[in-house]
Scaffold this motif. Sequence first.
Motif, PDB file in Angstrom:
ATOM      1  N   ASN A   1       0.976  -1.329  -0.126  1.00 13.50           N
ATOM      2  CA  ASN A   1      -0.218  -0.126   0.042  1.00 13.50           C
ATOM      3  C   ASN A   1       0.877   1.507   0.081  1.00 13.50           C
ATOM      4  N   ALA A   2       2.243   1.118   0.203  1.00 15.82           N
ATOM      5  CA  ALA A   2       2.835   2.594   0.542  1.00 15.82           C
ATOM      6  C   ALA A   2       4.187   2.593  -0.119  1.00 15.82           C
ATOM      7  N   ILE A   3       4.729   1.496  -0.460  1.00 15.74           N
ATOM      8  CA  ILE A   3       6.153   1.477  -0.735  1.00 15.74           C
ATOM      9  C   ILE A   3       6.693   2.196  -2.144  1.00 15.74           C
ATOM     10  N   LYS A   4       5.608   2.401  -3.105  1.00 11.08           N
ATOM     11  CA  LYS A   4       5.692   3.085  -4.087  1.00 11.08           C
ATOM     12  C   LYS A   4       5.742   4.647  -3.886  1.00 11.08           C
ATOM     13  N   GLU A   5       5.028   5.095  -2.947  1.00 15.46           N
ATOM     14  CA  GLU A   5       5.036   6.694  -2.501  1.00 15.46           C
ATOM     15  C   GLU A   5       6.263   6.843  -1.665  1.00 15.46           C
ATOM     16  N   LEU A   6       6.728   5.887  -0.844  1.00 15.54           N
ATOM     17  CA  LEU A   6       8.047   5.869  -0.006  1.00 15.54           C
ATOM     18  C   LEU A   6       9.122   6.249  -0.982  1.00 15.54           C
ATOM     19  N   ARG A   7       9.248   5.376  -2.136  1.00 12.83           N
ATOM     20  CA  ARG A   7      10.331   5.724  -2.982  1.00 12.83           C
ATOM     21  C   ARG A   7      10.580   6.775  -3.813  1.00 12.83           C
ATOM     22  N   GLN A   8       9.177   7.221  -3.886  1.00  9.45           N
ATOM     23  CA  GLN A   8       9.200   8.652  -4.381  1.00  9.45           C
ATOM     24  C   GLN A   8       9.451   9.585  -3.433  1.00  9.45           C
ATOM     25  N   GLN A   9       9.265   9.641  -2.247  1.00 11.71           N
ATOM     26  CA  GLN A   9       9.470  10.864  -1.228  1.00 11.71           C
ATOM     27  C   GLN A   9      10.735  10.984  -0.827  1.00 11.71           C
ATOM     28  N   PHE A  10      11.475   9.685  -0.560  1.00 15.24           N
ATOM     29  CA  PHE A  10      12.710   9.577   0.240  1.00 15.24           C
ATOM     30  C   PHE A  10      13.594   9.121  -0.665  1.00 15.24           C
TER      31      PHE A  10
ATOM     32  N   THR B   1      -3.508  -6.411   2.790  1.00 15.05           N
ATOM     33  CA  THR B   1      -2.666  -7.142   1.741  1.00 15.05           C
ATOM     34  C   THR B   1      -3.387  -7.796   0.391  1.00 15.05           C
ATOM     35  N   LEU B   2      -4.357  -8.735   0.810  1.00 15.45           N
ATOM     36  CA  LEU B   2      -5.069  -9.357  -0.294  1.00 15.45           C
ATOM     37  C   LEU B   2      -5.834  -8.442  -0.953  1.00 15.45           C
ATOM     38  N   THR B   3      -6.396  -7.146  -0.712  1.00 13.42           N
ATOM     39  CA  THR B   3      -7.085  -6.160  -1.379  1.00 13.42           C
ATOM     40  C   THR B   3      -6.328  -5.164  -2.135  1.00 13.42           C
ATOM     41  N   SER B   4      -5.000  -5.208  -1.943  1.00 13.35           N
ATOM     42  CA  SER B   4      -4.249  -4.274  -2.522  1.00 13.35           C
ATOM     43  C   SER B   4      -3.830  -4.442  -4.379  1.00 13.35           C
ATOM     44  N   LYS B   5      -3.664  -3.436  -4.808  1.00 14.00           N
ATOM     45  CA  LYS B   5      -3.270  -3.499  -6.216  1.00 14.00           C
ATOM     46  C   LYS B   5      -2.101  -4.293  -6.540  1.00 14.00           C
ATOM     47  N   LEU B   6      -1.159  -4.205  -5.600  1.00 17.31           N
ATOM     48  CA  LEU B   6       0.221  -4.902  -5.895  1.00 17.31           C
ATOM     49  C   LEU B   6       0.110  -6.314  -5.759  1.00 17.31           C
ATOM     50  N   PHE B   7      -0.647  -6.940  -4.938  1.00 18.44           N
ATOM     51  CA  PHE B   7      -1.147  -8.188  -4.529  1.00 18.44           C
ATOM     52  C   PHE B   7      -1.869  -8.823  -5.899  1.00 18.44           C
TER      53      PHE B   7
ATOM     54  N   ILE C   1      -8.517 -14.162   4.858  1.00 22.00           N
ATOM     55  CA  ILE C   1      -7.986 -13.162   5.554  1.00 22.00           C
ATOM     56  C   ILE C   1      -7.756 -13.747   7.201  1.00 22.00           C
ATOM     57  N   GLY C   2      -6.817 -13.623   7.591  1.00 24.17           N
ATOM     58  CA  GLY C   2      -6.390 -14.023   9.017  1.00 24.17           C
ATOM     59  C   GLY C   2      -6.747 -13.004  10.153  1.00 24.17           C
ATOM     60  N   THR C   3      -8.182 -12.833  10.222  1.00 27.31           N
ATOM     61  CA  THR C   3      -8.543 -11.754  11.118  1.00 27.31           C
ATOM     62  C   THR C   3      -8.293 -12.239  12.452  1.00 27.31           C
ATOM     63  N   GLY C   4      -7.561 -11.368  13.331  1.00 26.22           N
ATOM     64  CA  GLY C   4      -7.563 -11.664  14.697  1.00 26.22           C
ATOM     65  C   GLY C   4      -5.955 -12.552  15.054  1.00 26.22           C
TER      66      GLY C   4
ATOM     67  N   ILE D   1      -5.023 -27.936  -1.429  1.00 23.77           N
ATOM     68  CA  ILE D   1      -3.944 -27.023  -1.748  1.00 23.77           C
ATOM     69  C   ILE D   1      -2.690 -27.755  -1.571  1.00 23.77           C
ATOM     70  N   ASP D   2      -1.458 -27.495  -1.979  1.00 21.02           N
ATOM     71  CA  ASP D   2      -0.322 -28.338  -1.544  1.00 21.02           C
ATOM     72  C   ASP D   2       0.715 -27.209  -1.335  1.00 21.02           C
ATOM     73  N   TYR D   3       0.621 -25.876  -1.554  1.00 19.30           N
ATOM     74  CA  TYR D   3       1.400 -24.547  -0.916  1.00 19.30           C
ATOM     75  C   TYR D   3       0.535 -23.960   0.019  1.00 19.30           C
ATOM     76  N   LEU D   4       1.032 -23.318   1.215  1.00 21.07           N
ATOM     77  CA  LEU D   4       0.547 -22.438   1.867  1.00 21.07           C
ATOM     78  C   LEU D   4       1.413 -21.078   1.956  1.00 21.07           C
ATOM     79  N   VAL D   5       0.926 -20.092   1.239  1.00 22.13           N
ATOM     80  CA  VAL D   5       1.984 -18.805   1.421  1.00 22.13           C
ATOM     81  C   VAL D   5       1.382 -18.113   2.663  1.00 22.13           C
ATOM     82  N   LEU D   6       2.509 -17.718   3.358  1.00 19.19           N
ATOM     83  CA  LEU D   6       2.217 -16.744   4.618  1.00 19.19           C
ATOM     84  C   LEU D   6       2.311 -15.224   4.154  1.00 19.19           C
ATOM     85  N   GLY D   7       1.288 -14.544   4.129  1.00 18.21           N
ATOM     86  CA  GLY D   7       1.270 -13.290   3.749  1.00 18.21           C
ATOM     87  C   GLY D   7       1.320 -12.265   4.647  1.00 18.21           C
TER      88      GLY D   7
END
Length: 262
Positions: free
Chosen positions: A79-88, A119-125, A142-145, A176-182
């Motif tokens: 959600n933010a790294i693009k802007e961080l790279r532009q700003q700093f 993460t799951l609702t982001s454009k980059l994902f 979504i791993g709520t909680g 599934i045969d792979y679980l990705v921890l996001g």
Amino acid sequence: MSNKAIGIFDSGIGGTSIWKEIVTMLPNENTIYLADSKHAPYGKLSKNEILSLSIKNTKKLLDLQCKIIVVACNTATTNAIKELRQQFDIPFIGIEPAIKPAALQTKTKRVGVLATKGTLTSKLFAKTSDLYANNIEVIEVIGTGLVELIEKGKIHTPEMHTLLTSYLQPMIEKDIDYLVLGCTHYPYLIPILRKILPNNIVIIDSGEAVARQTKSILLKNSLLSKNSEKAEHCLYTNGNLSVLEDILSNYKISTTASYLEF
């Protein structure tokens, strides 16, 4: 400049799983870690809130004289790294769910992703999934909680086991045969995940890949430490210090952990 610290931040203690991989791969590098536990998890915040907190954390690490910044948070990266790279004007290392290796290696053509809503609702994902996983089924949960329990030091509790079981069951039923921890907090749940998941399911997190990328960027920018003395590792939290200290006690690494208002 090269002997300045690697700066790392996350929405809490989870990014220490990334910090540990960086320290292991780059033992001569000083590190400074910010655990923004006061605002954890970022995954339930708006994009603007995540960006604002990421800017705040970056400015604090720059005040502490860091030479490179690792955004050890999937939600902040997406959600933010693009802007961080532009700003700093400083190198940034991001982290995102390891969809690519899971998609390339799956035999069942079904992989699970456990992550925060942010993460799951982001454009980059979405972009990463479209790029590498368009011919497989990705079961997103979504791993709520989960982050909240980890931040309270309640990893090995019946409540955590029950919650994880409810999130994993739909993935298991989908074969599934792979679980990705996001989420960088989730590697601390691997011992429990192993008990719940069938033995054939491979768990993937991004820690080692982020450490490799950090080393690569330091080399590219001639920023590798020339320090021959023992590296210093300073970790700060604006939340419960005892939870951070408990996590660090699992590692045989000399550290200082302190409360810091930021």
